[in-house]
Design a protein around this motif. Structure first.
Motif, short mmCIF file in Angstrom:
data_model
loop_
_atom_site.label_atom_id
_atom_site.label_comp_id
_atom_site.label_asym_id
_atom_site.label_seq_id
_atom_site.Cartn_x
_atom_site.Cartn_y
_atom_site.Cartn_z
N TYR A 1 -1.33 -1.62 -7.93
CA TYR A 1 -0.32 -2.51 -7.50
C TYR A 1 -0.27 -3.49 -8.63
O TYR A 1 0.83 -3.82 -9.18
CB TYR A 1 -0.47 -3.09 -6.04
CG TYR A 1 0.10 -4.49 -5.78
CD1 TYR A 1 1.48 -3.96 -5.41
CD2 TYR A 1 -0.21 -5.62 -5.86
CE1 TYR A 1 2.35 -5.00 -5.14
CE2 TYR A 1 0.69 -6.65 -5.80
CZ TYR A 1 2.09 -6.23 -5.21
OH TYR A 1 2.87 -7.47 -5.19
N ASP B 1 -6.68 3.42 0.97
CA ASP B 1 -7.17 3.06 -0.20
C ASP B 1 -8.48 3.94 -0.88
O ASP B 1 -8.69 3.99 -1.78
CB ASP B 1 -7.62 1.60 -0.07
CG ASP B 1 -8.09 1.07 -1.44
OD1 ASP B 1 -7.58 1.40 -2.45
OD2 ASP B 1 -9.14 0.17 -1.28
N ILE C 1 -7.25 6.77 -2.35
CA ILE C 1 -6.48 6.75 -3.67
C ILE C 1 -7.75 6.14 -4.81
O ILE C 1 -7.46 6.95 -5.71
CB ILE C 1 -5.48 5.32 -3.65
CG1 ILE C 1 -4.35 5.81 -2.78
CG2 ILE C 1 -5.37 4.76 -5.05
CD1 ILE C 1 -3.51 4.52 -2.50
N MET D 1 0.75 -1.11 -0.08
CA MET D 1 -0.08 0.06 -0.21
C MET D 1 0.81 1.31 -0.01
O MET D 1 0.62 2.26 -0.85
CB MET D 1 -0.83 -0.01 1.39
CG MET D 1 -1.67 1.24 1.35
SD MET D 1 -1.98 1.64 3.09
CE MET D 1 -0.36 1.92 3.87
N VAL E 1 2.32 1.84 -3.33
CA VAL E 1 1.56 2.60 -4.41
C VAL E 1 1.00 3.86 -4.05
O VAL E 1 1.08 4.90 -4.88
CB VAL E 1 0.01 1.75 -4.33
CG1 VAL E 1 -0.82 2.68 -5.28
CG2 VAL E 1 0.58 0.38 -4.99
N ALA E 2 0.98 4.49 -2.63
CA ALA E 2 0.65 5.79 -2.33
C ALA E 2 2.19 6.50 -2.94
O ALA E 2 2.05 7.90 -3.42
CB ALA E 2 0.45 5.58 -0.90
N THR F 1 -8.61 1.28 -7.47
CA THR F 1 -8.17 0.87 -6.38
C THR F 1 -6.87 0.63 -6.08
O THR F 1 -6.01 0.54 -7.14
CB THR F 1 -8.91 -0.59 -5.74
OG1 THR F 1 -8.48 -1.51 -6.67
CG2 THR F 1 -10.53 -0.34 -5.75
N THR F 2 -6.21 0.70 -4.82
CA THR F 2 -4.76 0.38 -4.73
C THR F 2 -4.46 -0.96 -5.23
O THR F 2 -3.42 -1.24 -5.87
CB THR F 2 -4.32 0.67 -3.23
OG1 THR F 2 -4.99 1.75 -2.55
CG2 THR F 2 -3.11 0.30 -2.77
#
Length: 383
Positions: free
Chosen positions: A176, A161, A164, A68, A71-72, A171-172
């Motif tokens: 990903y 999430d 995001i 997570m 991705v952020a 979605t995350t």
């Protein structure tokens, strides 16, 4: 004695010796895997224990918080997310109960105070980040936001999430898969494909020694304490950690706070994408982005666990736990005792995965204290 299988590159034989010694000591263990990448090469690939081989897929719990955070960080690097923008500016419903001033930076540093919900979650709810986020939006914080930090054990993934999703429409998990897992062929999944289910090995519960059992009996966690709320022990029924990791719905939907499934090899390879060049490609995160996410944003007594700890942004800065690592090292542990990280300063990526819960092993099982220095020393000698 547990047999050890797998390979190590020349120069890393000492790591195999340490892993073998740990396997011999862990007579009650259900098996473990260890994988290490160094400058993009898989230099350690070991496993041992009943029913576990190098391809066994294990529930790696809070390791998903590292995916997570990756991705952020990519979205911040792209300019899609602004760390100092309020969560409510993307997600207006979150402003309820005095949470409107909380920034994404403060959220990622575990400073929101929204560690759970009154009455707790059902297991079905904990498998679904959309349902978690919906309940958290209306929830009062358990301390005034940004006045302290505490581990958002089961909810940080749903909170980030939702930001995001509101910011990107994706979605995350989708991001990903598209930007990290598929391009690099990672054997670590946020949502386990049904065809891979036969490779999954169920998480095994703690088998406490008499001394450990006595300690747990003498130090119960009050369900209405901050720790009890954060770990959903105030729900009816309270959360069973092994049941959570073994639930098919959790594996399929992969709540980002703890639902990822994979091999140590796959998770080490994920961290290798930020530890240095991998497959001839540059690191996913630019040095300034990674430095900001690795920088300690919260440090001191955790309001949830009562322990002294530190958080970066989503990642945990692991040099505070393993002195042999550099301040650049970032990663995240998983409840049974798993540990994984990248140390870009040395080009190391590491993942140790356990099948059985260890005693108080949430921050990383004790064997990591032996394995990590052995890996660092071997890497330094082989450089």
């Amino acid at each position: 004695m547990t047999d050890v299988h797998g390979t190590v590159e020349p120069g890393f034989e000492s790591v195999r010796e340490v892993f073998a010694a740990i396997a011999a000591d862990e007579a009650r263990d259900g098996g473990a895997q260890l994988a290490v990448h160094h400058h993009g090469r898989l230099v350690v690939d070991l496993w041992g224990g009943d029913g576990v081989d190098g391809d066994s897929l294990l529930a790696l719990y809070s390791s998903s918080k590292g995916a997570m955070a990756l991705v952020a960080a990519l979205l911040v690097q792209d300019g899609v997310l602004d760390l100092d923008r309020t969560v409510a500016s993307w997600w207006p419903e979150f402003a309820a109960e005095g949470k409107g001033g909380l920034t994404l930076r403060q959220l990622l540093a575990h400073r929101s105070g929204v560690i759970g919900v009154d009455g707790g979650f059902s297991l079905e709810e904990l498998a679904d980040d959309r349902r978690i986020a919906e309940r958290l939006a209306a929830q009062r914080p358990f301390w005034e936001p940004d006045t302290g930090h505490g581990y958002h054990a089961l909810v940080i993934g749903a909170l980030v999430d939702e930001v995001i999703l509101r910011a990107t429409g994706r979605t995350t998990r989708e991001l990903y898969e598209e930007r990290v897992r598929a391009p690099y062929g990672l054997d670590y999944y946020l949502g386990l494909p049904e065809e891979l289910e036969p490779r999954f090995r169920a998480t095994l519960p703690l088998l406490p020694t008499p001394d450990e059992r006595a300690f747990l009996a003498a130090n119960p966690i009050a369900p209405d304490s901050l720790m009890g709320i954060a770990f959903n022990l105030h729900a009816d029924p309270p959360l069973d950690n092994a049941e959570y990791g073994n639930d098919p719905g959790v594996r399929a939907k992969a709540p980002l706070s703890g639902g990822g499934v994979g091999t140590a090899r796959g998770l080490s390879r994920m961290y290798a994408t930020i530890a240095g060049a991998l497959d001839g490609r540059p690191p996913l995160l630019a040095p300034d982005t990674l430095a900001e996410f690795a920088r300690i944003h919260s440090r001191g007594t955790d309001l949830v666990t009562g322990e002294d700890n530190a958080f970066g942004l989503g990642f945990v800065p692991l040099a505070t736990r393993y002195p042999s690592l550099t301040p650049a090292a970032v990663g995240h542990s998983g409840a049974p005792g798993s540990q994984a990280f990248a140390d870009p300063a040395t080009g190391l990526a590491y993942s140790y995965a356990r099948r059985r819960f260890g005693f108080m092993a949430g921050p990383g099982a004790a064997e990591n204290d032996r394995l990590v220095p052995a890996v660092v020393e071997a890497a330094a000698k082989s450089a």
